[in-house]
Write an enzyme that holds these catalytic residues in place. Structure first.
Site, PDB file in Angstrom:
ATOM      1  N   SER A  68       2.465   1.369   6.348  1.00  0.00           N
ATOM      2  CA  SER A  68       1.022   1.310   6.048  1.00  0.00           C
ATOM      3  C   SER A  68       0.216   1.463   7.341  1.00  0.00           C
ATOM      4  O   SER A  68      -0.809   2.141   7.379  1.00  0.00           O
ATOM      5  CB  SER A  68       0.666  -0.033   5.401  1.00  0.00           C
ATOM      6  OG  SER A  68       0.799   0.046   4.004  1.00  0.00           O
TER       7      SER A  68
ATOM      8  N   ASN B 260       9.206  -1.178  -7.123  1.00  0.00           N
ATOM      9  CA  ASN B 260       9.155  -0.337  -5.932  1.00  0.00           C
ATOM     10  C   ASN B 260      10.244  -0.754  -4.930  1.00  0.00           C
ATOM     11  O   ASN B 260      11.125   0.034  -4.575  1.00  0.00           O
ATOM     12  CB  ASN B 260       7.751  -0.437  -5.310  1.00  0.00           C
ATOM     13  CG  ASN B 260       7.655   0.334  -4.011  1.00  0.00           C
ATOM     14  OD1 ASN B 260       8.401   0.077  -3.064  1.00  0.00           O
ATOM     15  ND2 ASN B 260       6.759   1.294  -3.931  1.00  0.00           N
TER      16      ASN B 260
ATOM     17  N   LYS C 295      -4.782  -7.295   6.960  1.00  0.00           N
ATOM     18  CA  LYS C 295      -4.030  -6.282   6.219  1.00  0.00           C
ATOM     19  C   LYS C 295      -3.211  -6.989   5.153  1.00  0.00           C
ATOM     20  O   LYS C 295      -2.556  -7.992   5.441  1.00  0.00           O
ATOM     21  CB  LYS C 295      -3.087  -5.576   7.212  1.00  0.00           C
ATOM     22  CG  LYS C 295      -2.278  -4.455   6.615  1.00  0.00           C
ATOM     23  CD  LYS C 295      -3.000  -3.133   6.762  1.00  0.00           C
ATOM     24  CE  LYS C 295      -2.370  -2.020   5.950  1.00  0.00           C
ATOM     25  NZ  LYS C 295      -2.723  -2.009   4.526  1.00  0.00           N
TER      26      LYS C 295
ATOM     27  N   LYS D 195       3.830 -11.718   9.333  1.00  0.00           N
ATOM     28  CA  LYS D 195       4.604 -10.470   9.239  1.00  0.00           C
ATOM     29  C   LYS D 195       4.055  -9.425  10.216  1.00  0.00           C
ATOM     30  O   LYS D 195       4.815  -8.759  10.926  1.00  0.00           O
ATOM     31  CB  LYS D 195       4.523  -9.947   7.802  1.00  0.00           C
ATOM     32  CG  LYS D 195       5.526  -8.870   7.486  1.00  0.00           C
ATOM     33  CD  LYS D 195       5.328  -8.328   6.079  1.00  0.00           C
ATOM     34  CE  LYS D 195       5.468  -9.444   5.050  1.00  0.00           C
ATOM     35  NZ  LYS D 195       5.318  -8.916   3.678  1.00  0.00           N
TER      36      LYS D 195
ATOM     37  N   LYS E  58      -4.763 -10.762   1.832  1.00  0.00           N
ATOM     38  CA  LYS E  58      -4.130 -10.481   0.529  1.00  0.00           C
ATOM     39  C   LYS E  58      -5.198 -10.537  -0.549  1.00  0.00           C
ATOM     40  O   LYS E  58      -6.227 -11.200  -0.387  1.00  0.00           O
ATOM     41  CB  LYS E  58      -3.058 -11.537   0.209  1.00  0.00           C
ATOM     42  CG  LYS E  58      -1.987 -11.037  -0.749  1.00  0.00           C
ATOM     43  CD  LYS E  58      -0.988 -10.142  -0.051  1.00  0.00           C
ATOM     44  CE  LYS E  58       0.060  -9.596  -0.977  1.00  0.00           C
ATOM     45  NZ  LYS E  58       1.132  -8.947  -0.219  1.00  0.00           N
TER      46      LYS E  58
ATOM     47  N   THR F 112       9.215  -0.231   2.268  1.00  0.00           N
ATOM     48  CA  THR F 112       9.598  -1.650   2.250  1.00  0.00           C
ATOM     49  C   THR F 112      11.118  -1.763   2.178  1.00  0.00           C
ATOM     50  O   THR F 112      11.751  -2.488   2.955  1.00  0.00           O
ATOM     51  CB  THR F 112       8.932  -2.348   1.045  1.00  0.00           C
ATOM     52  OG1 THR F 112       7.529  -2.170   1.175  1.00  0.00           O
ATOM     53  CG2 THR F 112       9.269  -3.822   0.990  1.00  0.00           C
TER      54      THR F 112
END
Ligand code: NAD
Length: 420
Positions: free
Chosen positions: A349, A218, A68, A92, A104, A188
């Site tokens: 997410s 964001n 992810k 994470k 990523k 986030t």
């Protein structure tokens, strides 16, 4: 020889490993990315010419589940950065106990130079190129720097066309109308906000804290809104064009309007006591909480000494270099580390992915409540682990994640198991 960003990131793995009794297999598995693919994307530009862009996707480790991680569009991105970001995602997801590994992706492009139609063609080209790597149970992208919900919608649509069936769970951070989750837009920032509030007494923050925010995208703009709504003062903000400050507090509605109208917060300089400051002045601005929300390595050995904040909330990934980390530790600055502080994004997410798989959507209150309870639980355990091990919160967060990764890797059998 200069060390690559991944070498620097691996130092944090080595530091954490010293606190655990690990089988050799664990470090052998986590020291290298499992798979990195590099593709040159070609798209037709509006003027009829063809142009190419380098693109990458890395699946760092998938022991705990499908990989992810976001997709970044940035002119300075490169393979080492993508692998480093995928390494951080591995940790994470383990910090938050999500059933994911880390991945990523990136495209080397300045998206501001593209037309809207070119941006759509580039986003779709990314999915065409990586459709065998990406998949709802294999590798699930999300937004990152200079990518947004609309781009995620194009990417999900492209994947659905390739496989011949609607597959919203292939990407998160989509528009709500296309299977996105309520609460993903500010997740986030909200995760970081819940964390700071949960640890407020340990962090010894005043009721009306002064907050400086680096990067007003964001993550940065949402954290400004959330803190300001609680009566905290946003004393300085920056973006890629420059920084502004007002010690008595910026009028956030005007900052947001200036950014929307002109593309930069700097347009507000000179208005009503707002002064323009240099990007480095923002880092050492007199404040209680500094929130890096832009890019990597923004706080380094050259400016860390000057930091005045008592607390740093790392909403960006990797904003503090290891050298700067040491300086800040010695100064007694408490750093809430990225793999915990900005994990709200990947957590919501994950909620989006679960909702897509359930074909069901959860109310916003449920999303906020689940996010708060998960980040508070992991944050508290990491706080206690740091006290117990007498380490920084960053090392404690890595130990916390590594213990979970090690348990999963060792569950397939260890060297000792097979040798005996
Ligand atoms: P974004 O593209 O929405 O915003 C980035 C902001 O940083 C922009 O305002 C840009 O102008 C600013 N910026 C760029 N260079 C700068 C510089 N040199 N100085 C000051 N500001 C600069 O991106 P985002 O999604 O908010 O991501 C920001 C950081 O947060 C990144 O490190 C990203 O990896 C991390 N992050 C984002 C998410 C997410 O869900 N969006 C999740 C976890 C981590």
């Amino acid at each position: 020889m200069e060390q690559s960003p991944l070498d620097l990131a691996l130092q944090r793995l080595d530091t954490a490993a010293r606190h655990l009794n690990l089988d050799g297999d664990v470090l052998e598995k986590l020291r290298y990315p499992r798979e990195t693919t590099k593709v040159r994307l070609m798209i037709r530009m509006d003027d009829g010419s063809r142009k190419s862009f380098m693109a990458w996707r890395c699946r760092y480790d998938d022991t705990r589940g499908p990989t992810k991680g976001g997709i970044r569009f940035h002119p300075d991105t490169n393979e080492a950065e993508v692998e480093t970001l995928a390494f951080w995602m591995t940790f994470k997801c383990a910090v938050m106990n999500l059933p994911y590994g880390g991945g990523k992706g990136a495209v080397r492009v300045d998206p501001h130079t593209l037309s809207k139609a070119e941006l759509e063609r580039l986003s779709r080209a990314y999915m065409q190129a990586f459709s065998r790597i990406i998949g709802p149970d294999r590798d699930i992208p999300a937004p990152d720097v200079y990518t947004n919900a609309m781009i995620m919608g194009w990417i999900a649509d492209e994947y659905s066309s390739i496989v011949g069936q609607a597959t919203p769970a292939v990407v998160t951070g989509k528009p709500i109308a296309l299977g996105g989750s309520l609460g993903r837009d500010d997740a986030t920032a909200r995760g970081g906000y819940y964390l700071v509030n949960h640890l407020a007494s340990e962090l010894r923050l005043p009721k009306q804290a002064r907050i400086a925010i680096q990067g007003f995208g964001n993550a940065g703009s949402h954290i400004a809104r959330l803190f300001a709504a609680d009566g905290h003062r946003i004393v300085a903000v920056s973006d890629s064009h420059g920084a502004i400050a007002r010690p008595s507090g910026l009028d956030l509605a005007r900052v947001v309007a200036a950014k929307a109208e002109t593309g930069s917060v700097v347009a507000l300089a000179q208005a009503d006591g707002v002064e323009q400051i240099s990007p480095d002045e923002l880092v050492d601005f007199d404040c209680d909480v500094l929130v890096p929300s832009a890019l990597e390595d923004m706080i380094h050995a050259g400016n860390a000494h000057a930091v005045k904040a008592k607390v740093i909330l790392e909403l960006a990934n990797g904003p503090i270099t290891p050298e700067a980390d040491e300086i800040l530790n010695k100064k007694g600055v408490v750093v809430l580390p990225d793999i915990l502080a900005n994990a709200g994004g990947v957590t919501v997410s994950y909620f989006e992915w679960v909702q897509n798989k359930q074909c069901y959507s959860w109310p916003l209150e449920d999303i906020h409540a689940r996010l708060a309870s998960m980040i508070e639980k992991e944050g508290r355990e990491i706080w206690n682990r740091a006290l117990e091990l007498k380490t920084s919160l960053r090392t404690a967060a890595y130990v916390h994640a590594l213990a979970r990764l090690a348990e999963a890797i060792e569950a397939h059998g260890t060297q000792q198991y097979f040798a005996s």
